[in-house]
Design an enzyme around this catalytic site. Structure first.
Site, PDB file in Angstrom:
ATOM      1  N   HIS A 162      -7.174   0.527  -3.944  1.00 32.16           N
ATOM      2  CA  HIS A 162      -6.117  -0.570  -4.356  1.00 32.16           C
ATOM      3  C   HIS A 162      -6.641  -1.548  -5.543  1.00 32.16           C
ATOM      4  O   HIS A 162      -7.556  -2.061  -5.214  1.00 32.16           O
ATOM      5  CB  HIS A 162      -5.849  -1.124  -3.019  1.00 32.16           C
ATOM      6  CG  HIS A 162      -5.399  -0.169  -1.896  1.00 32.16           C
ATOM      7  ND1 HIS A 162      -5.065  -0.683  -0.659  1.00 32.16           N
ATOM      8  CD2 HIS A 162      -4.841   1.073  -1.937  1.00 32.16           C
ATOM      9  CE1 HIS A 162      -4.664   0.230   0.050  1.00 32.16           C
ATOM     10  NE2 HIS A 162      -4.705   1.418  -0.685  1.00 32.16           N
ATOM     11  N   CYS A 192      -0.956  -7.795  -1.332  1.00 32.93           N
ATOM     12  CA  CYS A 192      -0.769  -6.542  -0.212  1.00 32.93           C
ATOM     13  C   CYS A 192       0.502  -6.783   0.687  1.00 32.93           C
ATOM     14  O   CYS A 192       1.020  -5.660   1.043  1.00 32.93           O
ATOM     15  CB  CYS A 192      -2.035  -6.311   0.479  1.00 32.93           C
ATOM     16  SG  CYS A 192      -3.474  -6.091  -0.731  1.00 32.93           S
ATOM     17  N   ASP A 221      -1.957   6.099  -2.833  1.00 33.89           N
ATOM     18  CA  ASP A 221      -1.523   4.897  -2.379  1.00 33.89           C
ATOM     19  C   ASP A 221      -0.732   4.074  -3.070  1.00 33.89           C
ATOM     20  O   ASP A 221      -1.330   3.870  -4.526  1.00 33.89           O
ATOM     21  CB  ASP A 221      -2.534   4.186  -1.487  1.00 33.89           C
ATOM     22  CG  ASP A 221      -3.038   4.642  -0.171  1.00 33.89           C
ATOM     23  OD1 ASP A 221      -2.721   5.788   0.103  1.00 33.89           O
ATOM     24  OD2 ASP A 221      -3.778   3.975   0.453  1.00 33.89           O
ATOM     25  N   SER A 241     -11.936  -5.034   4.028  1.00 35.72           N
ATOM     26  CA  SER A 241     -11.850  -5.404   2.457  1.00 35.72           C
ATOM     27  C   SER A 241     -13.111  -6.417   1.936  1.00 35.72           C
ATOM     28  O   SER A 241     -13.441  -6.827   2.884  1.00 35.72           O
ATOM     29  CB  SER A 241     -10.370  -5.956   1.944  1.00 35.72           C
ATOM     30  OG  SER A 241      -9.421  -4.936   2.531  1.00 35.72           O
ATOM     31  N   SER A 242     -13.184  -6.695   0.692  1.00 28.09           N
ATOM     32  CA  SER A 242     -14.248  -7.345   0.055  1.00 28.09           C
ATOM     33  C   SER A 242     -13.760  -8.711   0.163  1.00 28.09           C
ATOM     34  O   SER A 242     -12.597  -9.328   0.102  1.00 28.09           O
ATOM     35  CB  SER A 242     -14.739  -6.906  -1.075  1.00 28.09           C
ATOM     36  OG  SER A 242     -13.663  -7.194  -2.195  1.00 28.09           O
ATOM     37  N   ASP A 302      -5.524  -4.495  -6.736  1.00 24.06           N
ATOM     38  CA  ASP A 302      -4.955  -5.738  -6.517  1.00 24.06           C
ATOM     39  C   ASP A 302      -6.017  -6.564  -6.016  1.00 24.06           C
ATOM     40  O   ASP A 302      -5.795  -7.708  -5.860  1.00 24.06           O
ATOM     41  CB  ASP A 302      -3.914  -5.796  -5.851  1.00 24.06           C
ATOM     42  CG  ASP A 302      -3.566  -5.031  -4.622  1.00 24.06           C
ATOM     43  OD1 ASP A 302      -4.267  -4.522  -4.010  1.00 24.06           O
ATOM     44  OD2 ASP A 302      -2.440  -5.373  -4.005  1.00 24.06           O
ATOM     45  N   ASP A 340       0.773  -1.085  -0.015  1.00 28.53           N
ATOM     46  CA  ASP A 340       0.010   0.081  -0.072  1.00 28.53           C
ATOM     47  C   ASP A 340       0.891   1.344  -0.037  1.00 28.53           C
ATOM     48  O   ASP A 340       0.475   2.201  -0.570  1.00 28.53           O
ATOM     49  CB  ASP A 340      -0.698   0.208   1.139  1.00 28.53           C
ATOM     50  CG  ASP A 340      -2.072  -1.112   1.558  1.00 28.53           C
ATOM     51  OD1 ASP A 340      -1.807  -1.861   0.517  1.00 28.53           O
ATOM     52  OD2 ASP A 340      -2.566  -1.256   2.143  1.00 28.53           O
ATOM     53  N   ARG A 370     -16.474  -5.953 -11.216  1.00 30.55           N
ATOM     54  CA  ARG A 370     -15.953  -4.507 -11.384  1.00 30.55           C
ATOM     55  C   ARG A 370     -15.167  -4.500 -12.711  1.00 30.55           C
ATOM     56  O   ARG A 370     -14.019  -4.627 -12.848  1.00 30.55           O
ATOM     57  CB  ARG A 370     -14.825  -4.355 -10.454  1.00 30.55           C
ATOM     58  CG  ARG A 370     -15.352  -4.380  -8.816  1.00 30.55           C
ATOM     59  CD  ARG A 370     -14.081  -4.410  -7.951  1.00 30.55           C
ATOM     60  NE  ARG A 370     -14.488  -4.672  -6.643  1.00 30.55           N
ATOM     61  CZ  ARG A 370     -13.853  -4.554  -5.555  1.00 30.55           C
ATOM     62  NH1 ARG A 370     -12.542  -4.802  -5.554  1.00 30.55           N
ATOM     63  NH2 ARG A 370     -14.175  -4.951  -4.456  1.00 30.55           N
TER      64      ARG A 370
END
Ligand code: NVA
Length: 372
Positions: A243, A351, A192, A298-299, A245, A106, A262
């Site tokens: 982010h 990450c 970031d 986060s998802s 990734d 990040d 997405r």
């Protein structure tokens, strides 16, 4: 040459793996509204240091990743300890505690022989470069070709943020999805490092909650005179982008793993399609969003946050069998490690790493950009 990394897939030789030591809960601040998953609205989010057991569980899995990488001959380095429980006070803001060094990706990025420390977008992460400074000095002292750049720090004062962003109902977000305006205004340079993805001469940068257009302009002006091309990219259906990734993950020349929920904006996709890149959707993750750890912001798409060891070998989270099967079908050797206890720190395998050295050099994977 010690510092050398031009893309996300060339054979990995040296990498930094994050650490959960001294990690704290991320504080509520204008750029971040962490919530407890599956809890009634308004449930308080914990503050201060994470419990020792949560830190130990994450550290065990981070050590497992480090051991796997070392077993493949890769040099693994770790951040130096940092007191994340210390508050931060600058002339422009105060925040009660900092966050953690689990996700070096990040904050830090290697672009060729250059190390860039990102501006960061949240107050609690203002000093998150600190756990990596000893390493940066070591690389910079050892290798005269290393260029070290710290991007301009934004003020992170109240005026930098658009706090009403957090209150917009879903319909409002949908209506605004092509304006790409999030919780950070456009007045200062903000990015970031994890919103950038490296493809040799070309870098794509996601406009997001954590990277604004001014940040992308800074990257363009900094990198284009050095022979790179910087392309902003957009994923309009991601209403809380942060982010790249878990959204768009290149695996080898000509192949990107994409997030089926997405899609890349058509006009941005042209660059890839015109250059014969294949965009392959990741399968649904094995856990739904409701099953992610309660403090994870986060998802479920952390499933696709894989780490490439080479154009033929990928490390994948142990439980993500559908993705492992897809990668095997695409002719990858798939290595697995358990990593779910790292999820509450916001990231998975990509990450939690920062590559210092991958073999190879600056290639052009988008010939239509140079062809007359
Ligand atoms: N913001 C991304 C995570 C990026 C590591 C997501 O929640 O999918």
């Amino acid at each position: 040459m010690i510092v050398n990394s031009w893309n996300e897939w060339d054979p990995l030789r040296e990498v930094v793996v994050g650490s959960a030591d001294n990690a704290c809960f991320e504080p509520i601040e204008p750029g971040n509204r962490p919530t407890v998953r599956n809890a009634p609205a308004g449930s308080p989010f914990p503050t201060g240091p994470k419990p020792r057991a949560a830190i130990e569980r994450a550290n065990e899995e981070l050590a497992g990743l480090a051991a796997l990488l070392e077993s493949r001959g890769i040099t693994v380095r770790r951040p130096t300890p940092h007191d994340f429980a210390a508050p931060v006070r600058t002339p422009d803001f105060e925040v009660a505690n900092q966050y953690c060094a689990v996700c070096p990706r990040d904050v830090m990025i290697t672009i060729g022989h250059e190390i860039i420390e990102a501006t960061m977008s949240r107050r609690a992460r203002y000093f998150e470069f600190r756990p990596y400074r000893e390493l940066v000095y070591e690389y910079w002292n050892a290798d005269p070709d290393v260029v070290w750049t710290t991007a301009p720090k934004p003020s992170m004062d109240d005026g930098m943020y658009r706090e009403e962003f957090w209150e917009w109902p879903l319909a409002e977000r949908h209506r605004r999805m092509h304006s790409f305006e999030f919780c950070v205004s456009q007045d200062q340079v903000v990015f970031d490092a994890a919103d950038i993805s490296r493809f040799g001469r070309d870098l794509i940068v996601q406009e997001s909650m954590t990277t604004n257009r001014t940040g992308i302009s800074w990257l363009k002006r900094h990198l284009e005179p050095r022979g790179f091309r910087v392309h902003p990219v957009h994923f309009p259906l991601d209403h809380f982008p942060s982010h790249i990734d878990c959204t768009f993950v290149p695996l080898r020349p000509g192949l990107v793993l994409t997030n089926p929920e997405r899609p890349l904006l058509d006009r941005d996709a042209r660059l890839f399609l015109d250059n014969d890149w294949q965009l392959v959707d990741a399968p649904q993750p094995t856990s739904g969003n409701d099953e992610m750890p309660e403090y994870c912001q986060s998802s479920k798409w952390l499933s696709m946050n894989v780490l490439s060891l080479s154009p033929t070998t990928v490390v994948c989270e142990e439980q993500e069998k559908p993705l492992q099967d897809l990668l095997s079908k695409l002719d990858f050797e798939v290595l697995t490690v358990p990593f779910r206890n790292v999820f509450e720190y916001g990231g998975s395998l990509h990450c939690a790493t920062w590559d210092i050295h991958r073999e190879g050099g600056q290639e052009d994977y988008f010939p239509t950009l140079t062809r007359p």
